[in-house]
Structure formats: C-alpha cells, structure tokens
Design a protein around this motif. Structure first.
Motif, mmCIF file in Angstrom:
data_model
loop_
_atom_site.group_PDB
_atom_site.id
_atom_site.type_symbol
_atom_site.label_atom_id
_atom_site.label_comp_id
_atom_site.label_asym_id
_atom_site.label_seq_id
_atom_site.Cartn_x
_atom_site.Cartn_y
_atom_site.Cartn_z
ATOM 1 N N GLY A 155 0.860 -1.002 -0.034
ATOM 2 C CA GLY A 155 -0.053 -0.097 0.050
ATOM 3 C C GLY A 155 0.924 1.050 -0.261
ATOM 4 N N GLY A 156 0.408 2.464 0.234
ATOM 5 C CA GLY A 156 0.235 3.632 -0.068
ATOM 6 C C GLY A 156 2.006 4.205 1.109
ATOM 7 N N ALA A 157 1.690 3.677 2.236
ATOM 8 C CA ALA A 157 2.500 4.413 3.442
ATOM 9 C C ALA A 157 3.366 3.302 3.479
ATOM 10 C CB ALA A 157 1.606 4.579 4.443
ATOM 11 N N ASN A 208 -2.311 -1.885 -4.695
ATOM 12 C CA ASN A 208 -3.194 -1.149 -6.087
ATOM 13 C C ASN A 208 -3.389 0.016 -7.023
ATOM 14 O OD1 ASN A 208 -4.030 -0.295 -3.372
ATOM 15 N ND2 ASN A 208 -6.070 0.196 -4.364
ATOM 16 N N ASP A 209 -1.601 0.303 -6.404
ATOM 17 C CA ASP A 209 -2.056 2.115 -6.569
ATOM 18 C C ASP A 209 -0.585 1.899 -7.537
ATOM 19 O OD1 ASP A 209 -1.719 4.669 -7.679
ATOM 20 O OD2 ASP A 209 -2.347 5.411 -5.516
ATOM 21 N N ILE A 210 -0.470 2.669 -8.640
ATOM 22 C CA ILE A 210 0.297 2.393 -10.048
ATOM 23 C C ILE A 210 1.018 3.674 -8.722
ATOM 24 C CG2 ILE A 210 -0.554 3.790 -11.537
ATOM 25 C CD1 ILE A 210 1.963 0.823 -12.408
ATOM 26 N N ASN A 211 0.303 4.325 -8.446
ATOM 27 C CA ASN A 211 1.535 5.106 -8.393
ATOM 28 C C ASN A 211 2.370 5.227 -6.700
ATOM 29 O OD1 ASN A 211 0.699 7.644 -10.427
ATOM 30 N ND2 ASN A 211 -1.349 7.797 -8.646
ATOM 31 N N ASP A 212 2.382 4.178 -5.992
ATOM 32 C CA ASP A 212 3.206 3.749 -5.325
ATOM 33 C C ASP A 212 4.237 2.972 -5.537
ATOM 34 O OD1 ASP A 212 1.073 4.426 -2.991
ATOM 35 O OD2 ASP A 212 0.324 2.855 -3.532
ATOM 36 N N LYS A 213 4.627 2.961 -6.768
ATOM 37 C CA LYS A 213 5.705 2.219 -7.491
ATOM 38 C C LYS A 213 6.677 3.125 -6.750
ATOM 39 C CE LYS A 213 6.932 0.206 -11.886
ATOM 40 N NZ LYS A 213 8.565 0.374 -12.041
HETATM 41 MG MG LIG Z 1 -3.277 4.331 -1.376
#
Ligand SMILES: [Mg+2]
Ligand SMILES: Nc1nc2c(ncn2[C@@H]2O[C@H](COP(=O)(O)OP(=O)(O)OP(=O)(O)O)[C@@H](O)[C@H]2O)c(=O)[nH]1
Length: 329
Positions: free
Chosen positions: A22-24, A45-50
């Motif tokens: 996840g993000g954090a 689930n979020d491509i921005n976390d790559k």
């Molecule tokens: Mg997130």
C-alpha cells in the motif's frame, strides 16, 4: 512454529526482503531499505506507489474505481503466483503495511499468509500501522486484518497512530506521519540488524520530546499503555537514537525506572540499544502477552473462540464470479 524460532528468539537470516504494502508501506519500506542492507519490493493496488528501480506487483482493481477491501483482496489472491515468485529465495521477509488503508488492510493478510506458506524455514516479521480514532470506518477491517497477520507471522509489531494523538492532541497529521514513519524506519533497521528478537506481538511507541531522554521515555510508556493493557507487557526494548550524548547514569536510571514500571510482570526484561545521531529520539518496543486494545474492535471474536469459527482458514474476499445462465427457452 519452526526454524524461525531459535530457542526463545526470532531467527533473522539473510537474504532478506522488505515488502512495502500500500501507499504508506511503500514509502516507509523505501526509506528503510536505504538504511538496511536488504532488497525491497512494493505490492499495491495503486500504480503511484511504485518506487523507481525496485520490484513492484500491481494488484489491479480492473474497472473498479472504488473496490471494497474484500474485492481488492480477491484480486490479491488472484496474484498469489506472482507474489510467491517474488518471495522465493529469501530467508527473512519483513512486511510493512498501513492497515488503515484499503489497500493495506486488503492485501497485507494475503501477503503474510503466502509468506508463511512459502517455506517453513522463512521468518516472517510484519510491521503494521493502526488507524486514527476518527477513521471509524476503517477500524474494524484493520482489527480483523491484524488478527490474520498475527496468525501468519513469527513476529508482529504494531504502531497505533491513535496513541500519538492521545499523547499530543494538538499534533498535525503530517507531523504525526513524520514521527511515526521515523519510528517505523528505525524499527525495520533494528529487525534487519538482528537487534529485535521477540516472537509474537509487540507494540511500538516513540517520542522525540525536546525535554530529554527521560521525558521522551515517559511519553513512550504512556502511549504504550494506550494500546496495550497494563500487566500484559512482557519484555521491552528501548531504542535511544542520539543516546551517545546522554549520560550513562541517566540511561541507567531510565532502564531501572522501566523495570519498576513493569513490576507487575514476574520477569520484566528491559534491554536498551543506543546509537549515535544528531537529534534525540526514543522508541519503545514492548512484547505483549495477551490482548491489545485492537481485540475490542472485534467483539464477536471475544464470544466465539477462533477454533469455533467455521471458515477462519479462508480469507474473506469477494471474487468476481460469472454465472453462465443457460438459455432455457
Ligand atoms: Mg493508497
Ligand atoms: N503513520 C502513517 N500513517 C499514514 C501515512 N500515510 C497514510 N497514513 C494513514 O494510512 C491511511 C491510508 O494509508 P495508505 O497506506 O495511503 O493506504 P493504502 O494502503 O494505499 O490504501 P488506499 O486507502 O486504497 O489508498 C490514512 O488514512 C492514514 O491514516 C504515513 O506516511 N504514516
């Protein structure tokens, strides 16, 4: 439990992999790996976390803009093969996730279960963040996820975002993240260096009070009691960053005070790790015997024991099932 148990201690073996979920989770694992000598992968689930130059597994929510936790979990289960392949070859797996996040609470139990099943000789350490009190809708999911993660990890370290608000109600959310993330990054370092040896569940609290090591320790103890129940604490590890500037006499008296605070336990073990650093910061890790505040979030579990829960072995999820309806004209 198996080879992960070395006597009464957690066995930390190389090669190790830090997994940010996840993000954090991805942000914290990314910074921690700059310090610890380990590889790093993100599952989200979020491509921005790559994070550039690192492994990434996307749990694709397909056409869903707002998948539920259960829906996301079923997509994570569909990616089991990819996740297993990524975990293979490592002897210690350290997972970091925010259970307040939808991604974290949905995906982290799947990852810890796969890690646990992957090979009996692996050590699985899960480090998780629990929600703020105002995130009421997330608390139940987080508590259930935590229970599952504890079941499939050799050691679980829990940081309660809420305890930080309790100790400083005026704290801003971003300041709180800064503090908690620092404590989590340090803790991953402690685990990867083998300084952290406790099996089972531990609670993590931290303070960087400007009033010195003694006040910071007192703050950390107060937070600990917000999350754990008095009397349930077994062993504590005090991590004093920037502690080489603190006098030996003061460190000694802090350890003695901690031993006295936890006298309700028959053999309170208090150990201390002191490192150099510009700014003073104290983190307290306490292993807990029985329940924590989070067990209260799942009241049914207190009435019906886990062994009597019929489908506990299956993770709750909602897969896409297409029914072919025959034409019966
Ligand atoms: Mg997130
Ligand atoms: N301690 C700490 N908590 C954070 C941080 N970022 C977010 N949170 C908390 O975690 C929740 C969301 O966490 P994320 O990790 O971004 O969520 P996610 O797992 O990516 O899942 P989504 O909800 O789908 O984005 C927020 O509601 C906050 O409570 C952080 O850097 N540190």
């Amino acid at each position: 439990m198996d080879d992960a148990v070395m006597g009464e201690n957690l066995a930390i073996m190389r090669p190790m992999l830090v997994i940010g979920v996840g993000g954090a989770g991805s942000r914290i694992a990314g910074s921690a790996c700059n310090e610890a000598d380990s590889e790093f992968i993100v599952i989200s689930n979020d491509i921005n976390d790559k994070v550039e130059r690192n492994g990434f597994i996307l749990i694709d929510p397909k056409t869903w803009a707002n998948p539920s936790s259960y829906k996301l979990r079923s997509y994570a289960q569909e990616s089991s093969r990819k996740i297993r392949d990524a975990l293979r070859g490592f002897d210690t797996l350290v997972m970091v996730a925010n259970l307040a996040g939808r991604g974290g609470s949905a995906i982290a139990p799947v990852v810890s279960r796969l890690a646990h099943e992957e090979a009996s000789k692996k050590t699985v350490v899960s480090i998780v963040i629990m929600p703020f009190r105002f995130e009421k809708d997330r608390v139940f999911q987080a508590a259930i996820s935590l229970k599952r993660i504890r079941d499939s990890s050799d050691a679980t370290i829990v940081l309660d975002n809420d305890a930080f608000i309790e100790s400083d109600p005026a704290i801003q959310v971003d300041q709180c993240y800064k503090k908690t993330n620092k404590a989590l990054i340090q803790t991953i370092g402690l685990v990867c260096r083998g300084d952290y040896k406790e099996l089972g569940t531990s609670l993590l609290s931290s303070s960087d009070s400007n009033d010195g090591a003694e006040v910071a320790t007192a703050d950390s103890v107060a937070m600990m009691y917000h999350t754990g129940y008095p009397g349930s604490i077994k062993n504590t590890l005090l991590y004093v960053m920037g502690g080489k500037k603190v006098s030996v006499g003061l460190l000694n008296s802090i350890v003695n005070n901690l031993k006295e605070i936890f006298t309700d336990i028959s053999t309170p073990g208090v150990s201390i790790v002191v490192t150099d650093g510009d700014k003073m910061n104290v983190s307290l890790l306490a292993s807990v015997e029985k329940t924590t505040r989070f067990d209260d979030y799942d009241p049914i579990a207190q009435i019906i024991p886990q062994e009597n829960t019929l489908d506990w072995d299956d993770l709750d999820s909602s897969p896409d099932i297409e029914l072919t309806i025959p034409n019966i004209e």
